[in-house]
Design an enzyme around this catalytic site. Structure first.
Site, PDB file in Angstrom:
ATOM      1  N   CYS A  27       0.956  -1.200  -0.018  1.00  0.00           N
ATOM      2  CA  CYS A  27      -0.073   0.047  -0.093  1.00  0.00           C
ATOM      3  C   CYS A  27       0.646   1.233   0.147  1.00  0.00           C
ATOM      4  CB  CYS A  27      -0.790  -0.119   1.224  1.00  0.00           C
ATOM      5  SG  CYS A  27      -1.653   1.664   1.492  1.00  0.00           S
ATOM      6  N   CYS A  30       0.129   3.871   2.640  1.00  0.00           N
ATOM      7  CA  CYS A  30       0.373   3.278   4.095  1.00  0.00           C
ATOM      8  C   CYS A  30       1.966   3.685   4.323  1.00  0.00           C
ATOM      9  CB  CYS A  30       0.383   2.095   4.186  1.00  0.00           C
ATOM     10  SG  CYS A  30      -1.291   1.302   3.938  1.00  0.00           S
TER      11      CYS A  30
END
Length: 101
Positions: A27, A30
């Site tokens: 991600c 993230c």
């Protein structure tokens, strides 16, 4: 910032103010958020910041009904008090956290 396993999650959020980031290595947002959360963890004595890897701890992700990464959840003494989805600048995270701390 410590990474929790499925078995550690409940105990880790049981006491105090705990900010949990649900994310994954794949991600991008993230990964962008991680340095900001590391700063918050170092700077805020009233907050513990931890993360849960969605791929490594699927049971916790399922139990918390995580549908997107990153998802941030704030717990106070084991109770979920706030949740937000998506990466945000540090100043916005602080503004989101402050009413709850």
């Amino acid at each position: 910032m410590r990474t929790l396993t499925d078995d550690e999650f409940t105990g880790a959020v049981a006491t105090g103010n705990v900010l949990v980031e649900f994310g994954a290595q794949w991600c991008g947002p993230c990964r962008m958020l991680e340095p900001v959360l590391d700063e918050l963890d170092r700077e805020r004595g009233d907050l513990t910041v931890v993360k849960v890897d969605l791929d490594e701890s699927p049971r916790t992700a399922r139990d918390q009904r995580i549908m997107s990464a990153p998802t941030l959840q704030l717990y106070q003494d084991g109770q979920l008090v706030a949740q937000t989805v998506g990466a945000r600048p540090k100043i916005h995270l602080i503004a989101w956290l402050e009413p709850h701390l």
